[in-house]
Design a protein around this motif. Structure first.
Motif, PDB file in Angstrom:
ATOM      1  N   GLN A   9      30.860  64.329  36.200  1.00  0.00           N
ATOM      2  CA  GLN A   9      31.248  64.074  37.589  1.00  0.00           C
ATOM      3  C   GLN A   9      32.673  64.527  37.879  1.00  0.00           C
ATOM      4  OE1 GLN A   9      28.419  60.126  37.753  1.00  0.00           O
ATOM      5  NE2 GLN A   9      30.396  59.994  38.739  1.00  0.00           N
ATOM      6  N   ARG A  10      33.408  64.899  36.843  1.00  0.00           N
ATOM      7  CA  ARG A  10      34.774  65.381  37.046  1.00  0.00           C
ATOM      8  C   ARG A  10      35.042  66.544  36.096  1.00  0.00           C
ATOM      9  NH1 ARG A  10      37.914  63.411  32.862  1.00  0.00           N
ATOM     10  NH2 ARG A  10      37.029  61.672  31.689  1.00  0.00           N
ATOM     11  N   GLN A  19      29.789  70.602  37.159  1.00  0.00           N
ATOM     12  CA  GLN A  19      30.229  69.405  37.878  1.00  0.00           C
ATOM     13  C   GLN A  19      29.180  68.992  38.908  1.00  0.00           C
ATOM     14  OE1 GLN A  19      34.126  69.722  39.594  1.00  0.00           O
ATOM     15  NE2 GLN A  19      34.306  67.518  39.951  1.00  0.00           N
ATOM     16  N   PRO A  21      27.907  65.523  41.632  1.00  0.00           N
ATOM     17  CA  PRO A  21      28.409  64.304  42.266  1.00  0.00           C
ATOM     18  C   PRO A  21      27.957  63.021  41.564  1.00  0.00           C
ATOM     19  CG  PRO A  21      26.680  65.304  43.597  1.00  0.00           C
ATOM     20  CD  PRO A  21      27.014  66.283  42.524  1.00  0.00           C
ATOM     21  N   ASP A  22      26.818  63.061  40.854  1.00  0.00           N
ATOM     22  CA  ASP A  22      26.276  61.870  40.190  1.00  0.00           C
ATOM     23  C   ASP A  22      25.580  62.326  38.913  1.00  0.00           C
ATOM     24  OD1 ASP A  22      24.705  59.708  39.324  1.00  0.00           O
ATOM     25  OD2 ASP A  22      24.423  58.951  41.363  1.00  0.00           O
ATOM     26  N   SER A  23      26.179  62.052  37.770  1.00  0.00           N
ATOM     27  CA  SER A  23      25.625  62.551  36.511  1.00  0.00           C
ATOM     28  C   SER A  23      24.293  61.895  36.161  1.00  0.00           C
ATOM     29  CB  SER A  23      26.631  62.364  35.371  1.00  0.00           C
ATOM     30  OG  SER A  23      27.012  61.006  35.254  1.00  0.00           O
TER      31      SER A  23
END
Length: 395
Positions: A9-10, A19, A21-23
């Protein structure tokens, strides 16, 4: 370890990062995409207790004929489910998935990812009430595993559980009924002189397995039902191997004292089943129930722990030692139900000392509790004590 990239997510320094937004959502979407690549049966199993045993027995039976992927251990949640599916490859012929839940919608989401073709609910009891609220809510959550099936799917119905039976009656596809009546029928269940379970099952005949509670017979019936559906004819050898490999409900004889290690987890249904097993053991001595708290029961916890104390009296327990926030309720109810010795003992070591002070060769000791209570510490310490000082410990 050789990974060429990370999904995160980062951004991270020093490597390739995909990358998102929600792994977790990415993992689940990837698993759903991967599952769609393979047109193989996916058998989903849920229930308040018995689902891990049923999954392992079923996978063992199907492995007689097919290349099977199964849930590892009890990795049955929103992470473990996708990881199971990601083990599929071109050689996979069948997947057996365990699905757990502690709130509504969780099984529905897992089924949307896994798209099961067959499913079963082992039984429904008061578990995870902190997240569900009532047993009716538990039943509704478990029913998600049936409503996610396609019309040509198969639902296996435990006819001896009224809620499972009611859920099965709603299914428009194929149903296979097992239990005291139906398509797969338990005609007899007894224990041999060496403590093994002998089952007589229509239509396959007799099985003798290293199982120690009659409640486990339903798990065997489910595995047989699924096996027969998939053309399996040999059950004794694969079921026996699965029983021997199981990490659940282990029985040891140490210094003449039999220890039943069912410490992995606990809810009211599984504790009652374990107390049944304790009372059914063919032993000449006293029965000890060493119990940890049943967690995640919410506002029902006091009542349900009291009911376990009452049940211990009905199952002729001689000594009951309990720990946890509601241990006092269990102990009070056990005393009222006729258990000769019942004590609230909070420390693991003190529990071991209490058992050792009263146990003798021929006695049987059940250890049971929710995962968070770490009751395996009692098992490990008690085994060590009886192994190294059996005569002093079992005086």
């Amino acid at each position: 370890k050789g990974a060429v990239a990370a999904v995160a997510q980062r951004q991270c320094i020093g490597g390739v990062v995909i990358q998102v937004p929600d792994s977790l959502a990415a993992l689940q979407q990837f698993a759903a995409h991967h599952r769609a690549r393979y047109a193989v049966p996916v058998i989903a199993i849920s229930g308040s207790c018995g689902k891990t045993t049923s999954k392992d027995l079923t996978a063992a039976v199907l492995s007689e004929r097919y290349k099977v992927i199964k849930t590892r251990g009890n990795l049955n949640n929103e992470i473990g489910g996708p990881l199971t599916l990601l083990e599929m490859d071109a050689t996979t012929e069948c997947v057996v998935m365990e699905m757990g839940a502690n709130h509504r919608g969780e099984i529905e989401r897992l089924c949307a990812i896994a798209r099961p073709t067959e499913s079963a609910i082992t039984m429904i009891s008061e578990a995870h009430l902190e997240g569900f609220g009532t047993i009716e809510d538990v039943a509704g959550a478990k029913a998600e595993i049936m409503t996610s099936l396609p019309e040509h799917g198969v639902f296996y119905v435990n006819v001896d559980d009224s809620r499972c039976r009611a859920i099965g009656a709603q299914f428009v596809g194929n149903t296979v009924r097992y239990g005291s009546e139906g398509d797969i029928v338990l005609r007899d269940c007894e224990f041999t002189s060496n403590g093994r379970m002998r089952l007589t099952i229509d239509p396959i005949g007799e099985l003798t397995l290293s199982l120690y509670a009659k409640g486990h017979a339903a798990n065997v019936l489910l595995a047989v039902a699924i096996g027969l559906r998939h053309g399996i004819s040999e059950f004794q050898a694969p079921l026996e191997r699965a029983c021997e490999d199981s990490a659940r409900f282990l029985v040891f004889n140490v210094g003449g004292v039999e220890i039943i290690d069912d410490s992995y987890n606990a809810n009211p249904g599984s504790v009652r089943l374990a107390l049944d097993a304790l009372s059914e053991r063919n032993r000449s001595g006293k029965r000890f129930a060493v119990l940890g708290e049943m967690l995640e029961l919410g506002p029902h916890a006091e009542r349900l722990h009291r009911e376990i104390g009452e049940y211990a009296g009905l199952r002729f327990v001689d000594y009951l030692f309990a720990r946890g926030d509601h241990a006092a309720a269990t102990v009070e109810a056990a005393c009222a139900a006729g258990v000769p010795v019942a004590e609230h003992i909070e420390d693991h070591a003190a529990m071991v000392e209490a058992v050792a002070a009263h146990a003798s060769p021929g006695d049987v000791v059940l250890v049971k509790g929710s995962r968070g209570m770490r009751m395996e510490k009692v098992v490990e310490s008690l085994k060590s004590l009886l192994e190294h000082a059996p005569q002093e410990a079992a005086r």
